[in-house]
Scaffold this motif. Structure first.
Motif, PDB file in Angstrom:
ATOM      1  N   MET A   1      33.059  48.476  49.909  1.00  0.00           N
ATOM      2  CA  MET A   1      33.874  49.069  48.504  1.00  0.00           C
ATOM      3  C   MET A   1      33.262  50.857  49.414  1.00  0.00           C
ATOM      4  N   ASP A   2      33.923  51.572  49.588  1.00  0.00           N
ATOM      5  CA  ASP A   2      34.120  53.168  49.697  1.00  0.00           C
ATOM      6  C   ASP A   2      33.366  53.610  48.660  1.00  0.00           C
ATOM      7  N   LEU A   3      32.398  54.533  49.185  1.00  0.00           N
ATOM      8  CA  LEU A   3      30.844  54.886  48.260  1.00  0.00           C
ATOM      9  C   LEU A   3      30.667  55.886  49.615  1.00  0.00           C
ATOM     10  N   GLU A   4      32.138  57.153  49.659  1.00  0.00           N
ATOM     11  CA  GLU A   4      31.339  58.319  50.353  1.00  0.00           C
ATOM     12  C   GLU A   4      30.765  59.584  49.606  1.00  0.00           C
ATOM     13  N   ALA A   5      31.366  59.275  48.048  1.00  0.00           N
ATOM     14  CA  ALA A   5      31.267  60.005  47.339  1.00  0.00           C
ATOM     15  C   ALA A   5      30.323  60.150  46.460  1.00  0.00           C
ATOM     16  N   ALA A   6      28.851  59.030  46.559  1.00  0.00           N
ATOM     17  CA  ALA A   6      28.233  58.338  45.929  1.00  0.00           C
ATOM     18  C   ALA A   6      27.105  59.081  45.572  1.00  0.00           C
ATOM     19  N   ASP A   7      26.621  60.408  47.003  1.00  0.00           N
ATOM     20  CA  ASP A   7      25.724  61.375  46.874  1.00  0.00           C
ATOM     21  C   ASP A   7      25.616  62.100  45.497  1.00  0.00           C
ATOM     22  N   LEU A 212      45.918  47.080  37.513  1.00  0.00           N
ATOM     23  CA  LEU A 212      45.220  48.114  38.497  1.00  0.00           C
ATOM     24  C   LEU A 212      43.851  47.639  38.948  1.00  0.00           C
ATOM     25  N   ARG A 213      42.743  47.758  38.252  1.00  0.00           N
ATOM     26  CA  ARG A 213      41.901  47.240  38.410  1.00  0.00           C
ATOM     27  C   ARG A 213      40.918  45.922  39.654  1.00  0.00           C
ATOM     28  N   ALA A 214      43.250  44.928  38.836  1.00  0.00           N
ATOM     29  CA  ALA A 214      42.193  44.212  40.729  1.00  0.00           C
ATOM     30  C   ALA A 214      42.843  44.622  41.721  1.00  0.00           C
ATOM     31  N   ILE A 215      43.737  45.363  41.957  1.00  0.00           N
ATOM     32  CA  ILE A 215      44.362  46.055  43.329  1.00  0.00           C
ATOM     33  C   ILE A 215      43.750  46.715  43.874  1.00  0.00           C
ATOM     34  N   HIS A 216      43.096  47.954  42.933  1.00  0.00           N
ATOM     35  CA  HIS A 216      42.703  49.142  43.135  1.00  0.00           C
ATOM     36  C   HIS A 216      41.043  48.570  43.772  1.00  0.00           C
ATOM     37  N   SER A 217      40.075  47.522  43.371  1.00  0.00           N
ATOM     38  CA  SER A 217      38.688  47.032  43.708  1.00  0.00           C
ATOM     39  C   SER A 217      39.506  46.437  45.069  1.00  0.00           C
ATOM     40  N   GLY A 218      39.775  45.408  44.767  1.00  0.00           N
ATOM     41  CA  GLY A 218      40.973  44.577  46.473  1.00  0.00           C
ATOM     42  C   GLY A 218      39.825  46.146  47.556  1.00  0.00           C
TER      43      GLY A 218
END
Length: 294
Positions: A1-7, A212-218
């Motif tokens: 999962m893309d966590l680029e903004a996690a900081d 949408l949740r399932a699609i974007h999570s995938g």
């Protein structure tokens, strides 16, 4: 999962990853605050408006009105409820070319009503909203049916008549629905008549958001997955599954305190759940990491 903004989660929550103050979100909250019988088309377009801006709501409503205006002479000429329903189906699926997107079912655009109106492509629930809302404008009363794995419509005044919006608006009998369920779930879900009961507009929007949740999570899209979960919980604050999913995602993204709050609420709601101990262990592990960070 893309966590680029996690900081950006410097104090347990990053406003930049939240759309809580988006004008479409605020309007959706206002629209759905009282009861379940809010304007379905506006709510569905507000879901889409978070991806663009509020202008898509007016444009989408105008598009539905235009479809109804073109159809109205044909429904007025029809002499029976069934003939009016058939005129609706022919207009949308033959004249206007609405179609179920079998080639790219999980394209997110299939789940945003503005794109469905523009592209004439969708999945059962968004196509169903188009049919239901155009029908409401021309005197064809249809209700959403939360059928497992395949959203359907039913005619409010013609018992036993169902519409499959994904397959060219074909009309189904109860036995057809039973066969559809068998195929769609490979026999894993037994047929019951109560599966054909109508659902509220609130449940329709929640089902759209779950798609949408399932699609974007995938796709590994943290922001849009959180946006879907936030709106599900706005509409159904006691949704245990959404609380569990959002809590886990927030912890993964670094918003540990906020995620723990969600999982704590989940445990209170789901004391008999089979995963109760697993979630408890997940929370204990997150708390240990939080202590190490602090």
């Amino acid at each position: 999962m893309d966590l680029e903004a996690a900081d950006l989660f410097n104090d347990g929550w990053a406003p930049s990853l939240s759309r809580a103050r988006h004008p479409a979100r605020l309007r959706l909250a206002e629209l759905t605050a009282e009861g379940d019988d809010f304007d379905l088309s506006e709510a569905a377009l507000l879901v889409a408006a978070e991806e663009r801006d509020l202008s898509v709501v007016g444009e989408g409503m105008d598009g539905l009105e235009a479809l109804a205006d073109e159809l109205r002479p044909h429904t007025l000429a029809a002499t029976t409820p069934l003939a009016r329903l058939e005129a609706l189906i022919e207009h949308l699926f033959v004249d206007e070319g609405f179609l179920g997107n079998e080639d790219n079912y999980y394209d997110p655009r299939n789940s945003y009503l503005d794109h469905v109106l523009e592209r004439r492509l969708g999945i059962p629930i968004t196509l169903g909203v188009v049919v239901q809302e155009v029908g409401a404008r021309v005197g064809v009363p249809l209700q959403g049916v939360g059928f497992p794995a395949h959203f359907l419509l039913r005619h409010a005044r013609l018992p036993g008549v169902y519409v499959d919006p994904f397959h060219h608006g074909r009309l189904l009998s109860i036995s057809d629905c039973k066969a559809l369920l068998e195929r769609a779930t490979r026999g894993r879900v037994p047929f019951r008549r109560d599966l054909l009961k109508p659902i509220s507009n609130r449940r329709i929007i929640i089902r759209m958001l779950n798609n949408l949740r399932a699609i974007h999570s995938g796709q590994g899209d943290v922001v849009r997955t959180l946006a879907a979960l936030d709106r599900i919980l706005m509409l159904a604050p006691a949704s245990a599954s959404a609380l569990k999913a959002r809590g886990a995602l927030l912890i993964e993204a670094g918003a540990v305190t906020r995620g723990l709050d969600d999982l704590e609420t989940y445990l209170a709601l789901a004391r008999g759940a089979t995963d109760w101990l697993e979630v408890k262990r997940q929370m204990d592990q997150a708390r240990r990491k939080l202590r190490q960070i602090n």
